[in-house]
Motif scaffolding. Structure first.
Motif, mmCIF file in Angstrom:
data_model
loop_
_atom_site.group_PDB
_atom_site.id
_atom_site.type_symbol
_atom_site.label_atom_id
_atom_site.label_comp_id
_atom_site.label_asym_id
_atom_site.label_seq_id
_atom_site.Cartn_x
_atom_site.Cartn_y
_atom_site.Cartn_z
ATOM 1 N N TRP A 22 0.842 -1.205 0.000
ATOM 2 C CA TRP A 22 0.000 0.000 0.000
ATOM 3 C C TRP A 22 0.876 1.253 0.000
ATOM 4 C CZ3 TRP A 22 -0.245 3.668 3.983
ATOM 5 C CH2 TRP A 22 -1.329 4.548 3.957
ATOM 6 N N TRP A 23 1.991 1.183 0.734
ATOM 7 C CA TRP A 23 2.864 2.372 0.808
ATOM 8 C C TRP A 23 3.293 2.839 -0.582
ATOM 9 C CZ3 TRP A 23 7.614 2.539 -1.449
ATOM 10 C CH2 TRP A 23 8.265 1.318 -1.692
ATOM 11 N N SER A 24 3.444 1.884 -1.526
ATOM 12 C CA SER A 24 4.087 2.224 -2.804
ATOM 13 C C SER A 24 3.273 3.186 -3.652
ATOM 14 C CB SER A 24 4.407 0.947 -3.582
ATOM 15 O OG SER A 24 3.203 0.336 -4.018
ATOM 16 N N TRP A 25 1.967 3.289 -3.412
ATOM 17 C CA TRP A 25 1.201 4.268 -4.192
ATOM 18 C C TRP A 25 0.703 5.443 -3.337
ATOM 19 C CZ3 TRP A 25 -0.932 -0.687 -3.346
ATOM 20 C CH2 TRP A 25 -2.203 -0.764 -2.782
ATOM 21 N N HIS A 26 1.364 5.638 -2.201
ATOM 22 C CA HIS A 26 1.036 6.805 -1.372
ATOM 23 C C HIS A 26 2.268 7.692 -1.242
ATOM 24 C CE1 HIS A 26 -2.403 4.259 -0.604
ATOM 25 N NE2 HIS A 26 -3.025 5.395 -0.329
ATOM 26 N N PRO A 27 2.307 8.786 -2.014
ATOM 27 C CA PRO A 27 3.518 9.603 -2.086
ATOM 28 C C PRO A 27 3.988 10.088 -0.722
ATOM 29 C CG PRO A 27 1.662 10.663 -3.233
ATOM 30 C CD PRO A 27 1.235 9.283 -2.888
ATOM 31 N N GLU A 28 3.036 10.343 0.203
ATOM 32 C CA GLU A 28 3.467 10.854 1.506
ATOM 33 C C GLU A 28 4.193 9.762 2.304
ATOM 34 O OE1 GLU A 28 0.414 10.199 0.633
ATOM 35 O OE2 GLU A 28 -0.672 9.218 2.259
ATOM 36 N N VAL A 29 3.896 8.491 2.013
ATOM 37 C CA VAL A 29 4.601 7.422 2.727
ATOM 38 C C VAL A 29 5.953 7.150 2.045
ATOM 39 C CG1 VAL A 29 4.360 5.171 3.817
ATOM 40 C CG2 VAL A 29 2.304 6.433 3.151
ATOM 41 N N VAL A 30 5.948 7.220 0.721
ATOM 42 C CA VAL A 30 7.211 7.065 -0.012
ATOM 43 C C VAL A 30 8.202 8.127 0.461
ATOM 44 C CG1 VAL A 30 8.310 7.136 -2.288
ATOM 45 C CG2 VAL A 30 6.039 6.100 -2.044
ATOM 46 N N SER A 31 7.733 9.372 0.568
ATOM 47 C CA SER A 31 8.660 10.450 0.935
ATOM 48 C C SER A 31 9.113 10.307 2.389
ATOM 49 C CB SER A 31 8.041 11.822 0.680
ATOM 50 O OG SER A 31 6.953 12.017 1.544
ATOM 51 N N LEU A 32 8.254 9.715 3.182
ATOM 52 C CA LEU A 32 8.617 9.447 4.574
ATOM 53 C C LEU A 32 9.812 8.484 4.638
ATOM 54 C CD1 LEU A 32 7.808 9.174 7.652
ATOM 55 C CD2 LEU A 32 6.182 7.453 6.908
ATOM 56 N N PHE A 33 9.726 7.399 3.890
ATOM 57 C CA PHE A 33 10.845 6.450 3.863
ATOM 58 C C PHE A 33 12.110 7.110 3.297
ATOM 59 C CE2 PHE A 33 7.504 2.931 3.611
ATOM 60 C CZ PHE A 33 7.709 2.540 4.926
ATOM 61 N N ARG A 34 11.911 7.879 2.236
ATOM 62 C CA ARG A 34 13.061 8.533 1.628
ATOM 63 C C ARG A 34 13.746 9.463 2.622
ATOM 64 N NH1 ARG A 34 11.107 10.589 -3.172
ATOM 65 N NH2 ARG A 34 10.104 12.163 -1.907
ATOM 66 N N ASP A 35 12.943 10.201 3.372
ATOM 67 C CA ASP A 35 13.513 11.161 4.310
ATOM 68 C C ASP A 35 14.285 10.493 5.452
ATOM 69 O OD1 ASP A 35 12.585 13.150 2.752
ATOM 70 O OD2 ASP A 35 10.861 13.679 4.003
ATOM 71 N N LEU A 36 14.020 9.217 5.681
ATOM 72 C CA LEU A 36 14.791 8.515 6.715
ATOM 73 C C LEU A 36 16.264 8.429 6.344
ATOM 74 C CD1 LEU A 36 12.412 5.580 7.727
ATOM 75 C CD2 LEU A 36 13.038 7.552 9.117
ATOM 76 N N ASP A 37 16.534 8.294 5.047
ATOM 77 C CA ASP A 37 17.918 8.272 4.571
ATOM 78 C C ASP A 37 17.951 8.304 3.039
ATOM 79 O OD1 ASP A 37 20.556 7.762 3.867
ATOM 80 O OD2 ASP A 37 20.894 6.526 5.655
#
Ligand SMILES: *Cc1c(COP(=O)(O)O)cnc(C)c1O
Length: 733
Positions: A37-52
């Motif tokens: 589900w995360w893969s089509w939710h940009p706010e969750v994708v960016s959350l993971f990206r912001d971790l590192d």
């Protein structure tokens, strides 16, 4: 969710975020990472990206791999530094809501009888995200988009596929431009899957008998929103070393490997569903790879209730839906009688039919001993509802398979069509999503399958649309430069070339993308027929044109690889240096960048070989324009003002003549329409007529070629009739 909502929420959360322990925070991220589900939710994708951000890129955007490189304390420290607590909580809550709110969905209202008996959707590949490499191309991406939309619509559906621990190959080009394939082992622990459990909470292993011994497969569960995707995997103890590698690679190996994979997918898949305790309402065979499945269902039906083979077959065919995906002959698997007997023999004994009868199910002429067993033929024979994937492909397929029903005229051949579509949230760039939020109203995503919602795009400010597109194009060029210089470095090219790669392509030049499998019918080299004219176009000092290519050739396809070599080596032709680039390793990630940033998406297959094509639909959503042969989906989408057509939809019986006509038409439309409209600017620097086409393209194609519309069509025209026992309509028109 808009930014104000995030801000409001953060006010609410501010008081308690410090009370969350690092472990609890980590667990929330872990939960998020384990449902795609995360893969089509940009706010969750960016959350993971912001971790590192650096690791995120290095790890192929895989959140599980990312988390495995962090301790809960490191994660908490990072989250504090980036103020991520709120976003993590918010995302976690949204996922929980999504999974629990099943009564408000479209499916809850419209899928009546399916409710307790889901659709079982079989496919040999699923393209869900680049970090889950169990797909090769269009068919896989379509399957992934299908189950994502089924999830969001709330259609009761489970999916069945194979787990390939090496997936499809990674592509590199050698110094001569020749494709090299590299297979990498995927780390199972870095994938969002776990052993599927039966009703007794024990892991499941299915057994499939062949004349040559038993094949075993274990079953994994991957969660894609609300949809459970079950993946069969032959790497289990008890299988011979050779069989343990049976499901290692997608579309690798010889005929025997292929039939064994298809046996596991079809027969093994049905056995897995039974072991899981799932009562299936409708079987959807997405392409012929899984077409052995109904035989096992028939067997179960006979065994459970004492039906005869004929009666069970009639009933099961009624509940089976088959989708055919290509008119290209090589796309239809064929097996000889010996391979069929070796692999289906034991099941045939159980069904009580002769070897000739079984072979007959896979033949157009059952008695014709010189005819091999074709998976498409058995798929068509064992299903009461069959469909092609575009209107034109429906027509072509009816002609192609007419001899299966020799007593019918072509219009009565029971193959209808449901045109493919793409999952909008997966392919839409975030800045375009924001633009739609502003112009279509904040609730538009809930109604994105409704054409009326998209009317709002006619009111968009042309400057706003153009600027958004331009920003996306810059982002694409950054990506291409980074990738391209890495490619040059890898090939040990000279320093000035590697350095130069960082500055290739011009953000203001008309940018044309061409990316797809390098199958010969797609004619990636069509323009070579008029290379000098193309060079002139590319080098026009006032109105330059540049090209980005990408795509893989099947490892056994020497002509396809030769095409790649020819195109990538144009970089050494001074007329094209820096204006024509080939980007290696086309996958979902590369595709996403390309479809979000190009001005023009070029598609020039030999009509009518492109059954549908879906990449052009992804381009539409992001404001790019299609320039395509009137084949597949474009034959029904083009209205004269929502993009560009190459030719008029005619083809000559002689391929050579077709090709030379098509290239003339291609150059004509590029020169006289595409280039001239793109560079025709008003006083504000805006290409007004071009922008009008962008708007027209979005308004007329976005909902019509969405996976939501596609899945709704399947439910209404195919799944419900198959489940409900309406017997009159055999076909989907
Ligand atoms: C969408 C997509 C495809 C399918 O594109 P076609 O238009 O059918 O060629 C293939 N590969 C990838 C990675 C895609 O994202």
């Amino acid at each position: 969710m808009n930014t104000t909502e995030i801000e409001m929420q953060s006010d609410l959360d501010q008081t308690n975020w410090t009370e969350i322990t690092p472990r609890a925070l980590y667990d929330k991220c872990f939960t998020l990472a384990h449902n795609l589900w995360w893969s089509w939710h940009p706010e969750v994708v960016s959350l993971f990206r912001d971790l590192d951000p650096v690791k995120w890129r290095k790890l192929d955007h895989n959140p599980i791999a990312l988390l495995s490189e962090m301790t809960p304390e490191e994660l908490a420290a990072r989250a504090a530094e980036m103020v991520l607590y709120t976003r993590i909580n918010q995302a976690h809550r949204r996922l929980k809501d999504y999974l629990s709110r099943t009564t408000h969905t479209w499916g809850a209202r419209h899928t009546g009888v399916l409710g307790s008996k889901p659709v079982a959707y079989f496919s040999a590949e699923f393209g869900i995200h680049e970090s889950v490499p169990i797909y090769s191309g269009g068919l896989g991406v379509l399957s992934g988009d299908h189950i994502k939309s089924a999830s969001s619509l709330g259609v009761p559906l489970v999916a069945i596929g194979l787990f390939y621990d090496q997936g499809y190959f990674k592509q590199h080009l050698d110094t001569d431009g020749y494709q090299q394939e590299e297979y990498l082992d995927t780390k199972v622990e870095n994938l969002p899957m776990k052993p599927a459990l039966g009703p007794d909470q024990q892991p499941i292993t299915v057994k499939i008998d062949t004349r040559d011994g038993q094949l075993l497969a274990k079953v994994w569960l991957m969660q894609v929103g609300r949809v459970n995707l079950y993946l069969l995997d032959c790497d289990v103890e008890g299988n011979s070393p050779q069989d343990r590698e049976l499901t290692s690679r997608l579309y690798g190996g010889d005929h025997r490997t292929r039939i064994r994979q298809e046996l596991v997918l079809g027969v093994g898949g049905v056995k897995a569903l039974r072991a899981l305790g799932i009562t299936v309402g409708v079987y959807h065979l997405n392409e012929g790879h899984s077409a052995f499945a109904p035989l096992e269902v028939v067997h179960q039906r006979m065994e459970d209730d004492g039906l005869t083979f004929d009666d069970a077959l009639r009933e099961i065919a009624h509940r089976t839906v088959f989708t055919t995906h290509t008119p290209v002959p090589a796309g239809h698997d064929r097996f000889d009688a010996e391979l069929i007997e070796e692999h289906l023999g034991p099941l045939r004994d159980q069904l009580g039919i002769s070897a000739e009868q079984l072979m007959g199910l896979g033949r157009v002429e059952p008695q014709n001993e010189s005819e091999s067993f074709c998976m498409t033929v058995i798929g068509l024979k064992l299903s009461r509802r069959a469909n092609a994937v575009s209107s034109l492909h429906g027509h072509v397929s009816r002609g192609m398979w007419a001899h299966l029903w020799p007593w019918r005229v072509e219009e009565e051949i029971p193959i209808g069509h449901i045109t493919n579509g793409v999952h909008i949230p997966s392919w839409l760039a975030f800045p375009m999503l924001q633009l739609y939020d502003r112009n279509l109203g904040p609730g538009w995503q809930k109604e994105m399958g409704d054409p009326a919602i998209w009317e709002g795009i006619y009111n968009v400010d042309p400057g706003e649309l153009w600027e958004t597109h331009h920003a996306l194009k810059s982002r694409l060029l950054d990506f291409i430069r980074r990738r391209y210089s890495r490619q040059c470095r890898r090939r040990n090219e000279e320093d000035h070339i590697v350095e130069g790669a960082r500055n290739i392509l011009d953000p203001n030049a008309l940018t044309i993308g061409f990316a797809r499998r390098f199958a010969t019918y797609k004619r990636a080299d069509l323009f070579f027929r008029l290379l000098d004219e193309l060079a002139e176009l590319v080098n026009d000092p006032q109105r330059p044109v540049q090209f980005i290519f990408a795509g893989k050739a099947h490892p056994a396809d020497a002509p396809g690889k030769e095409l790649i070599r020819k195109i990538s080596n144009l970089r050494r032709d001074p007329r094209f240096t820096g204006r024509m680039v080939f980007i290696e390793d086309y996958d979902i990630n590369v595709a996403r960048h390309l479809v979000q940033g190009v001005d023009i998406w070029l598609n020039n297959p030999r009509r009518p070989m492109e059954a549908s094509g879906t990449s052009g639909m992804k381009v539409v959503l992001n404001g790019g324009l299609n320039c395509s042969i009137l084949d597949g989906w474009w034959a029904e989408a083009f209205n004269g003002k929502n993009g560009f057509a190459i030719g008029n939809g005619n083809q000559h019986v002689d391929d050579e003549i077709t090709d030379s006509r098509d290239v003339e038409n291609l150059m004509d439309v590029l020169r006289n329409e595409v280039v001239s409209l793109f560079y025709d600017r008003d006083l504000d620097g805006l290409p007004r007529q071009w922008i009008e086409r962008m708007i027209e393209s979005i308004a007329t194609c976005a909902s019509r070629f969405s996976a939501h519309r596609m899945v709704i069509d399947y439910v209404e025209n195919s799944y419900l009739p198959a489940a409900g026992g309406r017997s009159s309509d055999m076909s989907i028109r």
